[in-house]
Scaffold this motif. Structure first.
Motif, PDB file in Angstrom:
ATOM      1  N   MET A 215       0.812  -1.217   0.000  1.00 35.85           N
ATOM      2  CA  MET A 215       0.000   0.000   0.000  1.00 35.85           C
ATOM      3  C   MET A 215       0.845   1.267   0.000  1.00 35.85           C
ATOM      4  O   MET A 215       0.341   2.350  -0.272  1.00 35.85           O
ATOM      5  CB  MET A 215      -0.928   0.023   1.222  1.00 35.85           C
ATOM      6  CG  MET A 215      -2.043  -0.994   1.176  1.00 35.85           C
ATOM      7  SD  MET A 215      -3.230  -0.798   2.535  1.00 35.85           S
ATOM      8  CE  MET A 215      -2.211  -1.255   3.936  1.00 35.85           C
ATOM      9  N   ALA A 216       2.144   1.162   0.291  1.00 37.97           N
ATOM     10  CA  ALA A 216       2.995   2.342   0.417  1.00 37.97           C
ATOM     11  C   ALA A 216       3.106   3.104  -0.900  1.00 37.97           C
ATOM     12  O   ALA A 216       2.944   2.545  -1.989  1.00 37.97           O
ATOM     13  CB  ALA A 216       4.383   1.924   0.893  1.00 37.97           C
ATOM     14  N   SER A 217       3.381   4.398  -0.789  1.00 37.92           N
ATOM     15  CA  SER A 217       3.557   5.237  -1.973  1.00 37.92           C
ATOM     16  C   SER A 217       4.848   4.861  -2.700  1.00 37.92           C
ATOM     17  O   SER A 217       5.729   4.205  -2.134  1.00 37.92           O
ATOM     18  CB  SER A 217       3.613   6.711  -1.564  1.00 37.92           C
ATOM     19  OG  SER A 217       4.735   6.956  -0.739  1.00 37.92           O
ATOM     20  N   ASP A 218       4.972   5.288  -3.960  1.00 40.31           N
ATOM     21  CA  ASP A 218       6.181   4.996  -4.735  1.00 40.31           C
ATOM     22  C   ASP A 218       7.415   5.589  -4.061  1.00 40.31           C
ATOM     23  O   ASP A 218       8.496   4.992  -4.073  1.00 40.31           O
ATOM     24  CB  ASP A 218       6.035   5.570  -6.152  1.00 40.31           C
ATOM     25  CG  ASP A 218       4.963   4.841  -6.945  1.00 40.31           C
ATOM     26  OD1 ASP A 218       4.622   3.704  -6.570  1.00 40.31           O
ATOM     27  OD2 ASP A 218       4.463   5.415  -7.926  1.00 40.31           O
ATOM     28  N   GLU A 219       7.252   6.777  -3.465  1.00 38.09           N
ATOM     29  CA  GLU A 219       8.376   7.424  -2.786  1.00 38.09           C
ATOM     30  C   GLU A 219       8.829   6.598  -1.590  1.00 38.09           C
ATOM     31  O   GLU A 219      10.030   6.397  -1.372  1.00 38.09           O
ATOM     32  CB  GLU A 219       7.951   8.819  -2.320  1.00 38.09           C
ATOM     33  CG  GLU A 219       9.055   9.583  -1.610  1.00 38.09           C
ATOM     34  CD  GLU A 219       8.600  10.954  -1.148  1.00 38.09           C
ATOM     35  OE1 GLU A 219       9.401  11.662  -0.510  1.00 38.09           O
ATOM     36  OE2 GLU A 219       7.436  11.317  -1.414  1.00 38.09           O
ATOM     37  N   MET A 220       7.863   6.079  -0.811  1.00 40.97           N
ATOM     38  CA  MET A 220       8.213   5.274   0.354  1.00 40.97           C
ATOM     39  C   MET A 220       8.841   3.945  -0.056  1.00 40.97           C
ATOM     40  O   MET A 220       9.771   3.459   0.589  1.00 40.97           O
ATOM     41  CB  MET A 220       6.953   5.027   1.187  1.00 40.97           C
ATOM     42  CG  MET A 220       7.204   4.268   2.490  1.00 40.97           C
ATOM     43  SD  MET A 220       8.372   5.134   3.571  1.00 40.97           S
ATOM     44  CE  MET A 220       7.389   6.571   4.007  1.00 40.97           C
TER      45      MET A 220
END
Length: 288
Positions: A215-220
Protein backbone atom coordinates in the motif's frame (compact mmCIF):
# COMPACT_ATOMS: atom_id res chain seq x y z
CA UNK A 1 -21.11 -18.92 -17.35
CA UNK A 2 -20.53 -18.31 -21.07
CA UNK A 3 -22.45 -15.02 -20.82
CA UNK A 4 -20.11 -13.82 -18.08
CA UNK A 5 -17.08 -14.76 -20.19
CA UNK A 6 -18.46 -12.84 -23.17
CA UNK A 7 -19.07 -9.80 -20.96
CA UNK A 8 -15.54 -9.93 -19.53
CA UNK A 9 -14.05 -10.11 -23.05
CA UNK A 10 -16.05 -7.05 -24.10
CA UNK A 11 -15.06 -5.24 -20.90
CA UNK A 12 -11.36 -5.76 -21.65
CA UNK A 13 -11.79 -4.41 -25.18
CA UNK A 14 -13.66 -1.31 -23.94
CA UNK A 15 -11.01 -0.67 -21.28
CA UNK A 16 -8.28 -0.84 -23.93
CA UNK A 17 -10.23 1.69 -26.01
CA UNK A 18 -10.41 4.16 -23.12
CA UNK A 19 -6.92 5.49 -23.85
CA UNK A 20 -6.81 8.88 -25.55
CA UNK A 21 -5.22 7.65 -28.80
CA UNK A 22 -6.97 4.25 -28.94
CA UNK A 23 -9.05 3.17 -31.95
CA UNK A 24 -12.72 3.33 -30.88
CA UNK A 25 -14.28 2.43 -34.25
CA UNK A 26 -15.62 -0.89 -32.96
CA UNK A 27 -17.05 0.54 -29.73
CA UNK A 28 -20.64 0.72 -30.99
CA UNK A 29 -20.56 -2.92 -32.16
CA UNK A 30 -19.30 -4.01 -28.74
CA UNK A 31 -22.06 -2.09 -26.96
CA UNK A 32 -24.70 -3.60 -29.25
CA UNK A 33 -23.29 -7.03 -28.47
CA UNK A 34 -23.73 -6.28 -24.76
CA UNK A 35 -27.34 -5.24 -25.36
CA UNK A 36 -28.11 -8.55 -27.11
CA UNK A 37 -26.68 -10.67 -24.27
CA UNK A 38 -29.18 -12.14 -21.74
CA UNK A 39 -27.80 -10.17 -18.79
CA UNK A 40 -29.46 -10.91 -15.46
CA UNK A 41 -29.31 -8.97 -12.19
CA UNK A 42 -26.85 -11.52 -10.79
CA UNK A 43 -24.52 -11.22 -13.81
CA UNK A 44 -24.78 -7.42 -13.75
CA UNK A 45 -23.72 -7.36 -10.11
CA UNK A 46 -20.87 -9.88 -10.49
CA UNK A 47 -19.22 -8.42 -13.59
CA UNK A 48 -19.80 -4.72 -12.73
CA UNK A 49 -20.06 -4.11 -16.45
CA UNK A 50 -22.08 -0.96 -15.70
CA UNK A 51 -18.96 0.71 -14.27
CA UNK A 52 -16.96 -0.23 -17.38
CA UNK A 53 -19.54 1.18 -19.83
CA UNK A 54 -20.00 4.37 -17.77
CA UNK A 55 -16.24 4.92 -17.55
CA UNK A 56 -15.79 4.34 -21.30
CA UNK A 57 -18.62 6.77 -22.07
CA UNK A 58 -16.75 9.57 -20.30
CA UNK A 59 -13.60 8.98 -22.37
CA UNK A 60 -15.41 8.69 -25.73
CA UNK A 61 -15.95 11.55 -28.21
CA UNK A 62 -18.46 9.79 -30.51
CA UNK A 63 -21.97 11.14 -29.83
CA UNK A 64 -23.68 8.01 -31.16
CA UNK A 65 -21.62 5.79 -28.85
CA UNK A 66 -22.29 8.10 -25.89
CA UNK A 67 -26.05 8.09 -26.50
CA UNK A 68 -26.14 4.31 -26.90
CA UNK A 69 -24.10 3.88 -23.68
CA UNK A 70 -26.57 6.00 -21.73
CA UNK A 71 -29.52 4.03 -23.06
CA UNK A 72 -27.80 0.75 -22.18
CA UNK A 73 -27.11 1.89 -18.62
CA UNK A 74 -30.73 3.04 -18.24
CA UNK A 75 -31.95 -0.43 -19.24
CA UNK A 76 -29.69 -1.99 -16.61
CA UNK A 77 -30.98 0.46 -14.01
CA UNK A 78 -34.49 -0.77 -14.74
CA UNK A 79 -33.26 -4.32 -14.20
CA UNK A 80 -31.84 -3.28 -10.82
CA UNK A 81 -35.12 -1.61 -9.85
CA UNK A 82 -37.08 -4.76 -10.73
CA UNK A 83 -39.02 -3.36 -13.72
CA UNK A 84 -41.08 -5.80 -15.82
CA UNK A 85 -39.67 -7.23 -19.03
CA UNK A 86 -40.71 -5.41 -22.20
CA UNK A 87 -42.24 -8.67 -23.45
CA UNK A 88 -44.90 -8.42 -20.74
CA UNK A 89 -45.94 -4.87 -21.63
CA UNK A 90 -49.05 -4.01 -23.57
CA UNK A 91 -48.83 -2.26 -26.93
CA UNK A 92 -50.01 0.97 -25.33
CA UNK A 93 -47.39 0.75 -22.59
CA UNK A 94 -44.66 0.05 -25.17
CA UNK A 95 -45.63 3.10 -27.17
CA UNK A 96 -45.71 5.37 -24.11
CA UNK A 97 -42.40 4.02 -22.84
CA UNK A 98 -40.73 4.54 -26.22
CA UNK A 99 -41.91 8.16 -26.40
CA UNK A 100 -40.68 8.78 -22.85
CA UNK A 101 -37.24 7.27 -23.54
CA UNK A 102 -36.81 9.28 -26.76
CA UNK A 103 -37.70 12.46 -24.90
CA UNK A 104 -35.22 11.71 -22.13
CA UNK A 105 -32.46 10.91 -24.64
CA UNK A 106 -32.97 14.26 -26.38
CA UNK A 107 -32.71 16.11 -23.08
CA UNK A 108 -29.57 14.21 -22.02
CA UNK A 109 -27.92 14.87 -25.38
CA UNK A 110 -28.11 18.60 -24.61
CA UNK A 111 -27.14 18.24 -20.97
CA UNK A 112 -25.43 15.26 -19.38
CA UNK A 113 -27.40 14.49 -16.25
CA UNK A 114 -27.01 10.73 -16.18
CA UNK A 115 -26.15 9.10 -12.87
CA UNK A 116 -23.90 6.05 -12.35
CA UNK A 117 -25.39 2.60 -11.97
CA UNK A 118 -25.90 1.75 -8.31
CA UNK A 119 -25.19 -1.88 -7.58
CA UNK A 120 -26.52 -3.58 -4.44
CA UNK A 121 -24.01 -4.20 -1.65
CA UNK A 122 -24.14 -6.50 1.36
CA UNK A 123 -25.94 -4.97 4.33
CA UNK A 124 -25.34 -5.44 8.05
CA UNK A 125 -26.88 -4.35 11.31
CA UNK A 126 -23.78 -4.97 13.41
CA UNK A 127 -22.87 -1.73 15.23
CA UNK A 128 -19.10 -2.34 15.05
CA UNK A 129 -19.19 -3.07 11.32
CA UNK A 130 -21.37 -0.02 10.62
CA UNK A 131 -18.93 2.17 12.55
CA UNK A 132 -16.00 0.76 10.56
CA UNK A 133 -17.82 1.44 7.30
CA UNK A 134 -18.35 5.06 8.34
CA UNK A 135 -14.63 5.30 9.12
CA UNK A 136 -13.70 4.02 5.66
CA UNK A 137 -16.16 6.42 3.99
CA UNK A 138 -14.49 9.35 5.75
CA UNK A 139 -11.10 8.18 4.45
CA UNK A 140 -12.36 8.02 0.85
CA UNK A 141 -14.24 11.32 0.77
CA UNK A 142 -12.51 14.45 -0.57
CA UNK A 143 -13.57 17.78 -2.03
CA UNK A 144 -13.20 16.34 -5.54
CA UNK A 145 -16.22 14.78 -7.26
CA UNK A 146 -16.24 11.01 -7.36
CA UNK A 147 -15.42 9.86 -10.93
CA UNK A 148 -16.12 6.18 -10.32
CA UNK A 149 -19.31 4.41 -11.33
CA UNK A 150 -19.78 3.09 -7.80
CA UNK A 151 -20.44 5.45 -4.91
CA UNK A 152 -17.97 6.12 -2.09
CA UNK A 153 -20.36 4.47 0.36
CA UNK A 154 -20.60 1.34 -1.78
CA UNK A 155 -16.83 1.01 -2.09
CA UNK A 156 -16.43 1.42 1.68
CA UNK A 157 -19.12 -1.23 2.31
CA UNK A 158 -17.46 -3.70 -0.07
CA UNK A 159 -14.03 -3.13 1.48
CA UNK A 160 -15.36 -3.67 5.01
CA UNK A 161 -17.26 -6.75 3.87
CA UNK A 162 -14.09 -8.24 2.32
CA UNK A 163 -12.20 -7.67 5.60
CA UNK A 164 -15.01 -9.20 7.64
CA UNK A 165 -15.16 -12.29 5.39
CA UNK A 166 -11.49 -12.96 6.12
CA UNK A 167 -11.79 -12.91 9.93
CA UNK A 168 -15.48 -13.94 10.30
CA UNK A 169 -15.81 -11.67 13.35
CA UNK A 170 -15.03 -8.17 14.64
CA UNK A 171 -12.12 -8.99 16.92
CA UNK A 172 -8.87 -7.05 17.33
CA UNK A 173 -7.41 -8.39 14.08
CA UNK A 174 -10.45 -7.17 12.14
CA UNK A 175 -10.28 -3.72 13.76
CA UNK A 176 -6.53 -3.40 13.14
CA UNK A 177 -7.03 -4.28 9.48
CA UNK A 178 -9.74 -1.63 9.12
CA UNK A 179 -7.55 0.98 10.87
CA UNK A 180 -4.61 0.26 8.57
CA UNK A 181 -6.81 0.66 5.45
CA UNK A 182 -8.19 3.91 6.89
CA UNK A 183 -4.71 5.32 7.60
CA UNK A 184 -3.33 4.48 4.18
CA UNK A 185 -6.38 5.75 2.27
CA UNK A 186 -6.36 8.96 4.33
CA UNK A 187 -2.59 9.52 3.90
CA UNK A 188 -2.09 12.81 2.04
CA UNK A 189 1.39 11.63 0.98
CA UNK A 190 -0.07 8.60 -0.78
CA UNK A 191 -3.03 9.85 -2.89
CA UNK A 192 -2.37 7.25 -5.59
CA UNK A 193 -3.70 4.41 -3.41
CA UNK A 194 -7.07 6.12 -2.94
CA UNK A 195 -7.29 7.09 -6.63
CA UNK A 196 -6.52 3.55 -7.80
CA UNK A 197 -9.12 2.11 -5.44
CA UNK A 198 -11.89 4.50 -6.53
CA UNK A 199 -11.01 4.05 -10.23
CA UNK A 200 -11.24 0.28 -9.89
CA UNK A 201 -7.55 -0.47 -10.50
CA UNK A 202 -7.51 -2.01 -7.00
CA UNK A 203 -10.55 -4.07 -6.03
CA UNK A 204 -12.00 -4.15 -2.47
CA UNK A 205 -10.91 -7.79 -2.12
CA UNK A 206 -7.32 -6.88 -3.08
CA UNK A 207 -7.10 -3.82 -0.82
CA UNK A 208 -8.49 -5.84 2.11
CA UNK A 209 -5.43 -8.13 2.04
CA UNK A 210 -2.64 -5.80 0.87
CA UNK A 211 0.40 -5.48 3.14
CA UNK A 212 1.79 -2.16 4.37
CA UNK A 213 4.61 -2.46 1.81
CA UNK A 214 2.14 -3.00 -1.04
CA UNK A 215 0.00 0.00 0.00
CA UNK A 216 2.99 2.34 0.42
CA UNK A 217 3.56 5.24 -1.97
CA UNK A 218 6.18 5.00 -4.74
CA UNK A 219 8.38 7.42 -2.79
CA UNK A 220 8.21 5.27 0.35
CA UNK A 221 8.91 2.09 -1.64
CA UNK A 222 12.00 3.72 -3.18
CA UNK A 223 13.22 4.85 0.25
CA UNK A 224 12.62 1.41 1.75
CA UNK A 225 14.56 -0.29 -1.07
CA UNK A 226 17.42 2.14 -0.59
CA UNK A 227 17.60 1.43 3.15
CA UNK A 228 17.51 -2.32 2.50
CA UNK A 229 20.36 -2.02 0.02
CA UNK A 230 22.42 0.03 2.47
CA UNK A 231 21.83 -2.54 5.21
CA UNK A 232 22.95 -5.33 2.90
CA UNK A 233 26.07 -3.38 1.91
CA UNK A 234 26.91 -2.73 5.58
CA UNK A 235 26.44 -6.39 6.44
CA UNK A 236 28.63 -7.47 3.55
CA UNK A 237 31.31 -4.99 4.55
CA UNK A 238 31.24 -6.23 8.13
CA UNK A 239 31.84 -9.82 7.03
CA UNK A 240 34.90 -8.99 4.93
CA UNK A 241 38.06 -9.85 6.83
CA UNK A 242 40.08 -6.69 7.33
CA UNK A 243 43.52 -5.79 8.60
CA UNK A 244 44.01 -5.10 12.30
CA UNK A 245 46.04 -2.06 13.26
CA UNK A 246 46.89 0.09 16.29
CA UNK A 247 47.86 3.07 14.13
CA UNK A 248 44.26 4.29 13.89
CA UNK A 249 42.43 5.77 16.87
CA UNK A 250 38.67 5.47 17.38
CA UNK A 251 37.05 8.88 17.69
CA UNK A 252 34.34 7.44 19.95
CA UNK A 253 36.10 5.29 22.57
CA UNK A 254 39.62 6.71 21.90
CA UNK A 255 41.18 3.24 21.74
CA UNK A 256 43.65 1.99 19.14
CA UNK A 257 42.21 -1.44 18.35
CA UNK A 258 40.83 -1.18 14.83
CA UNK A 259 40.31 -3.18 11.65
CA UNK A 260 40.36 -1.55 8.22
CA UNK A 261 39.51 -2.49 4.64
CA UNK A 262 40.41 -0.65 1.45
CA UNK A 263 37.88 -0.73 -1.42
CA UNK A 264 37.98 0.91 -4.86
CA UNK A 265 34.70 2.88 -4.80
CA UNK A 266 35.66 5.46 -7.44
CA UNK A 267 37.40 5.40 -10.80
CA UNK A 268 40.63 3.43 -11.19
CA UNK A 269 42.82 6.55 -11.23
CA UNK A 270 41.44 7.67 -7.84
CA UNK A 271 42.81 6.45 -4.49
CA UNK A 272 41.02 3.65 -2.68
CA UNK A 273 38.53 4.37 0.13
CA UNK A 274 39.48 3.07 3.58
CA UNK A 275 36.70 1.70 5.80
CA UNK A 276 37.60 1.41 9.50
CA UNK A 277 35.81 -0.41 12.33
CA UNK A 278 36.71 -0.15 16.01
CA UNK A 279 37.03 -3.64 17.53
CA UNK A 280 36.20 -2.25 20.97
CA UNK A 281 32.95 -0.31 20.50
CA UNK A 282 31.95 -1.22 16.92
CA UNK A 283 32.17 2.38 15.67
CA UNK A 284 32.66 2.62 11.88
CA UNK A 285 34.01 5.43 9.72
CA UNK A 286 35.74 5.94 6.41
CA UNK A 287 38.36 8.20 4.86
CA UNK A 288 40.05 8.49 1.51
Amino acid sequence: MSVEKDIIKIQHKLQNMSDENADQSQALDLLKALKDLPITLDILTKTRVGMTVNSFRKSCNNEEVITFSKALIKNWKKLLNGDKSTTQETKKEKKERKKSEEKEQKIETKKDTSKPVIFPTPSTTDAVRLKCRELLVSALKTDDENEGCASIEELADELEDAIFLEFKNTDARYKNRVRSRYSNLKDAKNPQLRSNFIAGAITPAQLAKMTAEEMASDEMKTLRNKLIKESIDDAQLATVQGTKTDLLKCGKCKKRNCTYNQIQTRSADEPMTTFVMCNECGNRWKFC
